[in-house]
Design a protein around this motif. Structure first.
Motif, mmCIF file in Angstrom:
data_model
loop_
_atom_site.group_PDB
_atom_site.id
_atom_site.type_symbol
_atom_site.label_atom_id
_atom_site.label_comp_id
_atom_site.label_asym_id
_atom_site.label_seq_id
_atom_site.Cartn_x
_atom_site.Cartn_y
_atom_site.Cartn_z
ATOM 1 N N ASN A 1 -28.841 20.690 20.097
ATOM 2 C CA ASN A 1 -29.715 21.646 19.591
ATOM 3 C C ASN A 1 -29.240 23.295 20.473
ATOM 4 O O ASN A 1 -29.881 23.977 21.046
ATOM 5 C CB ASN A 1 -31.285 21.531 19.970
ATOM 6 C CG ASN A 1 -31.986 20.411 18.889
ATOM 7 O OD1 ASN A 1 -31.485 20.521 17.897
ATOM 8 N ND2 ASN A 1 -33.014 19.882 19.400
ATOM 9 N N PRO B 1 -44.675 21.241 26.262
ATOM 10 C CA PRO B 1 -43.416 21.862 26.639
ATOM 11 C C PRO B 1 -42.614 22.048 25.194
ATOM 12 O O PRO B 1 -42.721 21.773 24.001
ATOM 13 C CB PRO B 1 -42.610 20.958 27.243
ATOM 14 C CG PRO B 1 -43.551 19.749 27.351
ATOM 15 C CD PRO B 1 -44.611 19.955 26.624
ATOM 16 N N SER B 2 -41.633 23.065 25.393
ATOM 17 C CA SER B 2 -40.695 23.555 24.401
ATOM 18 C C SER B 2 -39.269 23.654 24.663
ATOM 19 O O SER B 2 -39.288 23.974 26.096
ATOM 20 C CB SER B 2 -41.321 24.704 23.901
ATOM 21 O OG SER B 2 -41.404 25.668 24.490
ATOM 22 N N SER B 3 -38.537 23.362 23.929
ATOM 23 C CA SER B 3 -36.957 23.197 24.446
ATOM 24 C C SER B 3 -36.266 24.496 23.983
ATOM 25 O O SER B 3 -35.103 24.676 24.509
ATOM 26 C CB SER B 3 -36.188 22.082 24.018
ATOM 27 O OG SER B 3 -36.939 21.017 23.945
ATOM 28 N N GLY B 4 -36.637 25.562 23.638
ATOM 29 C CA GLY B 4 -36.106 26.619 23.117
ATOM 30 C C GLY B 4 -35.887 27.031 21.635
ATOM 31 O O GLY B 4 -35.757 28.131 21.241
ATOM 32 N N GLU C 1 -41.152 23.222 12.320
ATOM 33 C CA GLU C 1 -41.848 22.012 12.921
ATOM 34 C C GLU C 1 -42.911 22.288 13.895
ATOM 35 O O GLU C 1 -44.108 21.616 13.746
ATOM 36 C CB GLU C 1 -40.805 21.077 13.784
ATOM 37 C CG GLU C 1 -40.990 20.101 14.412
ATOM 38 C CD GLU C 1 -39.868 19.374 15.112
ATOM 39 O OE1 GLU C 1 -38.730 19.172 14.362
ATOM 40 O OE2 GLU C 1 -39.625 19.653 16.299
ATOM 41 N N TYR C 2 -42.752 23.579 14.691
ATOM 42 C CA TYR C 2 -43.760 24.170 15.753
ATOM 43 C C TYR C 2 -45.106 24.305 14.715
ATOM 44 O O TYR C 2 -46.209 23.941 15.235
ATOM 45 C CB TYR C 2 -43.167 25.218 16.174
ATOM 46 C CG TYR C 2 -42.379 24.963 17.495
ATOM 47 C CD1 TYR C 2 -41.231 24.330 17.654
ATOM 48 C CD2 TYR C 2 -42.746 25.946 18.703
ATOM 49 C CE1 TYR C 2 -40.656 23.950 18.578
ATOM 50 C CE2 TYR C 2 -41.948 25.485 19.699
ATOM 51 C CZ TYR C 2 -40.737 24.949 19.837
ATOM 52 O OH TYR C 2 -40.158 24.790 20.839
ATOM 53 N N THR D 1 -29.081 18.624 14.145
ATOM 54 C CA THR D 1 -29.430 17.017 13.842
ATOM 55 C C THR D 1 -30.839 17.038 14.002
ATOM 56 O O THR D 1 -31.409 17.135 15.045
ATOM 57 C CB THR D 1 -28.593 16.102 14.906
ATOM 58 O OG1 THR D 1 -27.287 16.311 15.133
ATOM 59 C CG2 THR D 1 -28.848 14.435 14.575
ATOM 60 N N SER D 2 -31.469 16.527 13.037
ATOM 61 C CA SER D 2 -32.744 16.179 12.814
ATOM 62 C C SER D 2 -33.244 14.700 12.503
ATOM 63 O O SER D 2 -32.406 14.028 11.916
ATOM 64 C CB SER D 2 -33.579 17.081 11.851
ATOM 65 O OG SER D 2 -34.797 16.900 11.975
ATOM 66 N N GLY D 3 -34.407 14.421 12.763
ATOM 67 C CA GLY D 3 -34.899 12.921 12.525
ATOM 68 C C GLY D 3 -35.108 12.032 13.599
ATOM 69 O O GLY D 3 -35.643 10.918 13.681
ATOM 70 N N GLY D 4 -35.045 12.811 15.071
ATOM 71 C CA GLY D 4 -35.331 11.994 16.186
ATOM 72 C C GLY D 4 -34.420 10.900 16.538
ATOM 73 O O GLY D 4 -33.361 10.855 15.924
ATOM 74 N N LYS E 1 -30.885 24.747 12.083
ATOM 75 C CA LYS E 1 -31.681 23.667 12.813
ATOM 76 C C LYS E 1 -32.835 24.428 13.648
ATOM 77 O O LYS E 1 -34.091 24.222 13.834
ATOM 78 C CB LYS E 1 -30.835 22.865 13.665
ATOM 79 C CG LYS E 1 -31.588 21.979 14.710
ATOM 80 C CD LYS E 1 -32.352 20.854 13.704
ATOM 81 C CE LYS E 1 -33.125 19.845 14.448
ATOM 82 N NZ LYS E 1 -33.713 19.898 15.980
ATOM 83 N N ARG F 1 -48.483 26.937 22.601
ATOM 84 C CA ARG F 1 -47.430 25.954 23.675
ATOM 85 C C ARG F 1 -47.511 26.599 24.926
ATOM 86 O O ARG F 1 -47.657 26.063 26.058
ATOM 87 C CB ARG F 1 -46.051 25.580 23.014
ATOM 88 C CG ARG F 1 -46.200 24.731 21.939
ATOM 89 C CD ARG F 1 -44.843 24.289 21.594
ATOM 90 N NE ARG F 1 -44.614 23.248 20.521
ATOM 91 C CZ ARG F 1 -43.731 22.408 20.192
ATOM 92 N NH1 ARG F 1 -42.600 22.201 21.165
ATOM 93 N NH2 ARG F 1 -43.704 21.902 19.059
ATOM 94 N N HIS G 1 -35.737 25.172 11.233
ATOM 95 C CA HIS G 1 -36.315 23.920 10.977
ATOM 96 C C HIS G 1 -37.315 23.613 11.995
ATOM 97 O O HIS G 1 -38.515 23.148 11.826
ATOM 98 C CB HIS G 1 -35.185 22.998 10.782
ATOM 99 C CG HIS G 1 -35.784 21.440 10.923
ATOM 100 N ND1 HIS G 1 -36.241 20.914 11.986
ATOM 101 C CD2 HIS G 1 -36.124 20.366 10.133
ATOM 102 C CE1 HIS G 1 -36.724 19.516 11.767
ATOM 103 N NE2 HIS G 1 -36.590 19.155 10.882
ATOM 104 N N ASN G 2 -36.922 23.845 13.209
ATOM 105 C CA ASN G 2 -38.014 23.586 14.437
ATOM 106 C C ASN G 2 -38.905 24.591 14.593
ATOM 107 O O ASN G 2 -40.067 24.274 14.854
ATOM 108 C CB ASN G 2 -36.996 23.490 15.636
ATOM 109 C CG ASN G 2 -36.312 22.149 15.960
ATOM 110 O OD1 ASN G 2 -35.780 21.772 14.933
ATOM 111 N ND2 ASN G 2 -36.307 21.732 16.953
HETATM 112 O O1 LIG Z 1 -35.715 17.722 14.306
HETATM 113 C C1 LIG Z 1 -35.717 16.963 15.255
HETATM 114 O O2 LIG Z 1 -35.340 15.745 15.282
HETATM 115 C C2 LIG Z 1 -36.431 17.463 16.467
HETATM 116 O O3 LIG Z 1 -36.699 18.813 16.337
HETATM 117 C C3 LIG Z 1 -35.762 17.244 17.630
HETATM 118 O O4 LIG Z 1 -34.516 18.111 17.507
HETATM 119 C C4 LIG Z 1 -36.296 17.618 19.135
HETATM 120 O O5 LIG Z 1 -37.270 16.604 19.077
HETATM 121 C C5 LIG Z 1 -36.873 19.095 19.224
HETATM 122 O O6 LIG Z 1 -35.750 19.748 19.495
HETATM 123 C C6 LIG Z 1 -37.928 18.973 20.386
HETATM 124 O O7 LIG Z 1 -38.291 20.308 20.337
HETATM 125 P P1 LIG Z 1 -39.299 21.209 21.440
HETATM 126 O O8 LIG Z 1 -38.962 20.562 22.711
HETATM 127 O O9 LIG Z 1 -38.750 22.502 21.497
HETATM 128 O O10 LIG Z 1 -40.607 20.950 20.667
#
Ligand SMILES: O=C(O)[C@H](O)[C@@H](O)[C@H](O)[C@H](O)COP(=O)(O)O
Length: 298
Positions: free
Chosen positions: A95, A240-243, A178-179, A120-123, A171, A269, A174-175
């Protein structure tokens, strides 16, 4: 194809499993012994050292980084710049920030190493059983290895987006989405939790998942989470959040666009992480100062 993977964490290991299941030969490395051992059990060939990882080949290699974004990825790309040869392909499937990926593309280009940024998405389950991938970089390089994306992704689950950076940019957005979606689900279920009616929230998620407009994977995960822990007990409430959300909001400001839902979900968040609540304590004190309103005590 022979694929060389660095980074065997949650995503990397599942990607190895996916590649092996699709009959690709996988060479891999991780600093962690137990992760290398796990990759071996999946049918990949881990090397004990990075030197060994880079020393093995004489022909063009396809290298895939699945590392935490930021410094760890940055440092590994510098190592790849040093160790890989002209014509080799390097994929960053993590990411990473899109602007970093644009920089990495030009940096590697100096040595004629081909770089693709892949959102890459889909966990974890996606990485293992069929992911969604958003690819940026030179089209000719994408075309050369498109078969790989066909194998790793669900049907219609990959997109060549365009020039370097466009995969990670997509991506990022996309995130951001997602938020916002998760925030809406959280708020709705919070309201139902405090509702004047007595809902079984797992059953609510179930019914939402069957024919409703808001049925979705996130709603399925909501149903699963509520089944496992209906009262959400033992969970702190910090998110939390990763950026990626932050970068989406930064880009929104840079482009002078408006994305209030995504912005608000990011701020929510951040607020959730603040257990001290100093600002709110100041506000309560101010109410007391001007209006004599009682300050709720701990
Ligand atoms: O699409 C995905 O599969 C997710 O988005 C994946 O990439 C990850 O779980 C996030 O990066 C978490 O993001 P945060 O830590 O910012 O919630």
């Amino acid at each position: 194809m022979k694929i060389k993977i660095i980074g065997l964490g949650k995503m990397g290991l599942n990607l190895v499993s996916n590649l092996v299941a699709n009959k690709h030969e996988v060479v891999c490395f991780d600093i962690n012994d137990s992760q290398r051992e796990a990759a071996k059990k999946l049918g990949a060939t881990p090397t004990d050292t990075l030197d060994e990882f880079f020393a093995l080949d004489t022909e063009q290699t396809i290298n895939w980084l699945m590392l935490p974004s930021g410094k760890i990825t940055e440092d590994m790309i510098k190592t790849c710049h040093e160790k890989l040869n002209a014509g080799d392909i390097l994929i960053d499937g993590g990411n990473s920030k899109f602007a970093d990926s644009v920089h990495h593309y030009h940096f590697l280009k100096e040595k004629d190493i081909h770089f693709l940024d892949v959102g890459t998405s889909g966990g974890m389950s996606g990485a293992r059983d069929g992911a969604c991938m958003m690819v940026g970089g030179e089209q000719a390089i994408f075309n050369q290895i498109e078969e790989l994306f066909e194998d790793l992704c669900v049907e219609k689950g990959y997109l060549y987006c365009g020039e370097a950076g466009s995969g990670h940019y997509l991506k990022m957005v996309h995130n951001g989405i997602e938020y916002g979606m998760m925030q809406a689900i959280g708020e709705g279920f919070n309201l139902l939790h405090h509702s004047r009616f007595d809902y079984d929230l797992e059953q609510v998620a179930r019914v939402f998942n069957n024919g409703s407009v808001v049925r979705s994977w996130l709603m399925e995960l909501t149903e699963k989470a509520l089944k496992e822990n209906p009262t959400m007990s033992g969970i702190s409430g910090q998110v939390p959040s990763s950026g990626e959300g932050k970068w989406t909001v930064e880009e929104m400001l840079e482009m002078q666009q408006s994305a209030p839902v995504i912005t608000q979900s990011l701020l929510t968040r951040y607020a959730s992480m603040d257990t001290e609540k100093y600002g709110e304590k100041v506000i309560a004190s101010l109410r007391n100062q001007f209006g004599g309103h009682e300050i709720p005590k701990k």
